[in-house]
Every structure is written in C-alpha cells, then in structure tokens.
Design an enzyme around this catalytic site. Structure first.
Site, PDB file in Angstrom:
ATOM      1  N   TYR A 135       0.830  -1.218   0.000  1.00  0.00           N
ATOM      2  CA  TYR A 135       0.000   0.000   0.000  1.00  0.00           C
ATOM      3  C   TYR A 135       0.862   1.265   0.000  1.00  0.00           C
ATOM      4  CZ  TYR A 135      -4.160  -2.828   1.045  1.00  0.00           C
ATOM      5  OH  TYR A 135      -5.177  -3.732   1.004  1.00  0.00           O
ATOM      6  N   LYS A 190       2.924 -15.232   2.930  1.00  0.00           N
ATOM      7  CA  LYS A 190       2.852 -15.923   1.635  1.00  0.00           C
ATOM      8  C   LYS A 190       4.292 -16.235   1.257  1.00  0.00           C
ATOM      9  CE  LYS A 190       0.437 -17.341  -1.929  1.00  0.00           C
ATOM     10  NZ  LYS A 190      -0.410 -18.538  -1.839  1.00  0.00           N
ATOM     11  N   ASP A 222      -3.662 -17.847   1.928  1.00  0.00           N
ATOM     12  CA  ASP A 222      -4.795 -18.529   1.291  1.00  0.00           C
ATOM     13  C   ASP A 222      -5.400 -19.548   2.248  1.00  0.00           C
ATOM     14  OD1 ASP A 222      -2.248 -19.546   0.937  1.00  0.00           O
ATOM     15  OD2 ASP A 222      -2.673 -20.526  -0.960  1.00  0.00           O
ATOM     16  N   ASP A 246      -5.940  -6.433   5.697  1.00  0.00           N
ATOM     17  CA  ASP A 246      -7.095  -5.702   5.178  1.00  0.00           C
ATOM     18  C   ASP A 246      -8.181  -6.690   4.756  1.00  0.00           C
ATOM     19  OD1 ASP A 246      -8.683  -3.724   4.135  1.00  0.00           O
ATOM     20  OD2 ASP A 246      -7.314  -3.121   2.544  1.00  0.00           O
ATOM     21  N   ASP A 250     -11.819  -8.189   7.021  1.00  0.00           N
ATOM     22  CA  ASP A 250     -13.192  -8.045   6.511  1.00  0.00           C
ATOM     23  C   ASP A 250     -13.899  -9.389   6.494  1.00  0.00           C
ATOM     24  OD1 ASP A 250     -12.913  -5.321   6.147  1.00  0.00           O
ATOM     25  OD2 ASP A 250     -13.820  -5.339   4.145  1.00  0.00           O
TER      26      ASP A 250
END
Ligand code: NAD
Length: 356
Positions: A135, A190, A222, A246, A250
């Site tokens: 980001y 990851k 994942d 992020d 959610d």
C-alpha cells in the site's frame, strides 16, 4: 483529555454522532473538537486531509474516526481521493498497529452467515501492520512495460516491501497481545511465493525467541482465509501485513454477524491511537438512518481503554452494548425475526440509556 472527532463521509457522520453521545453520557470531562476529513475535507478545504485536521489529530490524545469515501470522488486524482485521508493519518502519526477484535456476541449467533457451531463463542484478534507493504511501497504507477512478454504494453505496478524494524515492532506488539489472551499467535504470510513474506516469517520467528511462553505458528494467507471460514475458533491472535490483514479482517467481520459490529484501534508506539469502525462510509445506506453505530461505539470503548486509560468506562460501554443486544434491539444489518428493528439514532440512545 482531548479527542479529535473526524466523522468523515456517508454514514460516518451518523454513527460518530451516536458514539459522541455515548462518550458524553459517561460523566467524564472530555474536550472534543470536530474537523472535516475525506470527501468532507475535500469539499471544505480542497484536500481529504486538510492541514487543520492533521494538526488537530496530532495535538489530540486520541482520534475518533467515522469513515471516508464516496463513489462521486472516484474520478479525482488519487492524492485527492477521500481514502488518502486515512492512509495519510496512519503515516503521519505512525499508527502502525491495527487491532481488530472479532467477537461474536451470543445474541448474534443467528446473524452470522456461518453455522452456529462454527462461530458461537468466537473471540479472535487480528493485528494488521498498517504503515508498510504494497500500500505504501515505491515505486508504483502506470507505464509502458519495460520488459517481459508484454513489453511496450500499458501496465500498472506496485512494490511490496517490509523492512526489518517494521516487522520487528509489529511482531512485538502481537506477541505482547497474545500474552494477555490465549498465548497463541498465528503469523500469516505468503512465504512460499513472496520474498517479502519469507523475510517477514524469518523475522517473526526470530522475535519469537523473546516470547517462549507464546505458541507461534505460521500460515499461508490462502489457507488462513480458508480456516477463517472453516474453523475460525482455532485462532487466538493473528498477525499479518497490511494487505493480507485488510482482506482477512473483513472476512472475519462477517463471522460476527455484520461489519457494523467490528471496532478497530490503530496505535503508535506510545498507545496514541485512531479509533474507527472496520467498515467504510457505506454510501448505499448513507442518510437513511439505518447504519449500525455499534462498531463506532465499541471503537470509542477501545479508545478509553488503550489511549485514555479509562478501562472502567470502556467496560461500561461494552456492557451497555451487550445489554441492548440482550434487549433484542437490532439495526437492519443484524436483524432476525423475533427481534426489534431500530435505526441508528434509536440504537445509540438505547446504549446511552443502558449506561445509566
Ligand atoms: P463499506 O464497508 O462502506 O460497505 C460494505 C457493505 O457493508 C455495504 O453494503 C454497507 O451498506 C454495509 N455496511 C457497512 N457499514 C455498515 C454499518 N455500520 N451498518 C450497516 N451496514 C453497513 O465498503 P464499500 O462499499 O466497499 O466502500 C464504500 C466506501 O467506503 C468507498 O469509498 C471505500 O473506499 C470507503 N472505505 C473507507 C474505509 C475507511 O474510511 N476506513 C474503509 C473501507 C472502505
């Protein structure tokens, strides 16, 4: 104690008004000052994070933030879009540690999209690094591809990067948080594909040597996404980078019935913080008086606990929220038959009443 009140856009103004009513009902002396941010900042001063708003945020002991954004600003150049305000505040105030507790209140078991046996009793904490990752990484942009099979074609690109001090400081925060809970920490990465997250994993593993009382495991993002909806209660504390956090937080929000229930705290190294609901400005329901204010009210409780050293008042708010849920009051996002549907203001007033 000075609190900067930054309601923002859309439902931000509606839900923050309720949280302010709750704070005012505690009988404490708070100095609260309001300033525009996001689209409201752009309309008032031509920038999503006006100088006056940033100054207020820097001076205050804590910040209560609503939400920013509206589709109508999507055509503005990126630096002027409302969402830049929250990224700017995180960066300017070095708010690097984002705490998102996902707790399922027993009364809302039926509001979750998952089976009751999978989620009842859920109480997990997601800690997301907020200042680094893809980001913020440079370079980024759009250009003609300099190489590769599509050389010369237009391409978009971003840079994923994490420095050792950034990883160390968030790892320490996460291990310390785990010490106050179930003493289990899952670091999500990851590492099988990304150098940045192999490095992340190595550093977290190294920091773990200082916390032998904590059980640490590593999980690919994942798999973490899958486990969050398969067996979320297996987690205690999760720590991860900015982008993975992020997305995962959610997903975790829906385990609790609605994103309208999920508070968050973004802290610097000295526990100064910005407190906001985990959701956005919800333009689809803005102005209708139906938004759930509980995530914002619970964020105000986190503010009292983490930044203002008023844990008893934080407990009072959380108990009041439990009380209104036990009374059967529900905004539309958590409504089920047999409960009483209320709007934003009625829900806020019920919490104020329950405080008494
Ligand atoms: P959103 O979180 O605003 O809304 C997603 C869905 O959840 C919508 O259906 C909305 O109605 C519902 N919802 C959200 N909060 C709710 C509440 N309190 N009560 C009831 N329902 C609620 O996400 P989005 O639609 O993807 O984004 C809308 C705008 O918000 C965009 O401009 C986005 O950039 C911005 N945004 C801002 C923040 C922030 O301010 N920190 C975070 C996320 C998104």
């Amino acid at each position: 104690m000075k609190i900067a009140i930054l309601p923002g856009d859309g439902i931000g103004t509606e839900i923050v008004a309720q949280a302010v009513n709750v704070l005012n009902a505690l009988g404490q002396k708070f100095e609260m000052e309001t300033a525009p941010v996001g689209g409201a900042g752009y309309e008032a001063h031509g920038h999503p994070l006006p100088d006056g708003t940033l100054k207020l945020a820097k001076e205050a002991d804590a910040i209560l933030f609503g939400a920013v954004g509206d589709w109508k600003y999507d055509t503005l150049e990126r630096s002027l879009r409302p969402e830049q305000a929250i990224l700017g505040l995180r960066k300017h105030l070095t708010l690097f540690a984002n705490f998102r507790p996902a707790i399922l209140y027993p009364e809302l078991v039926g509001a979750s999209t998952l089976k009751p046996e999978a989620v009842s009793g859920l109480d997990i904490l997601i800690i997301r690094e907020l200042n680094g990752d893809i980001y913020f990484g440079q370079p980024r942009g759009m250009r003609e591809a300099p190489d590769g099979p599509f050389k010369g074609a237009r391409e978009g690109f971003d840079t994923m990067r994490y420095s050792e001090p950034e990883i160390r400081r968030i790892a320490h925060v996460a291990f310390k948080a785990a010490q106050k809970r179930g003493k289990r920490l899952t670091s999500v990465d990851k590492a099988n594909v990304l150098e940045t997250f192999q490095f992340w994993k190595d550093i977290v593993t190294d920091v773990h040597k200082e916390y032998p009382d904590i059980e640490l495991d590593h999980m690919y993002v994942d798999n973490a996404a899958m486990q969050l909806v398969r067996a979320p209660k297996k987690f205690d504390v999760i720590v991860t980078g900015n982008m993975f956090g992020d997305i995962l937080s959610d997903a975790a929000a829906m385990l609790t019935g609605s994103i309208g229930m999920l508070p968050s705290a973004s802290l610097d190294a000295n526990s100064k913080g910005l407190y906001e609901p985990s959701h956005g400005s919800a333009p689809d329901i803005a102005g209708k008086g139906v938004a759930n204010p509980l995530a914002t009210i619970l964020s105000a409780a986190m503010m009292l606990r983490f930044s203002l050293n008023l844990p008893a008042e934080a407990d009072r708010i959380e108990k009041a929220v439990k009380h209104v849920l036990a009374q059967g009051l529900r905004t539309p996002d958590i409504y089920e038959s047999g409960t009483t549907k209320v709007g934003t203001a009625e829900m806020g007033s019920a919490v104020v009443k329950a405080l008494a």
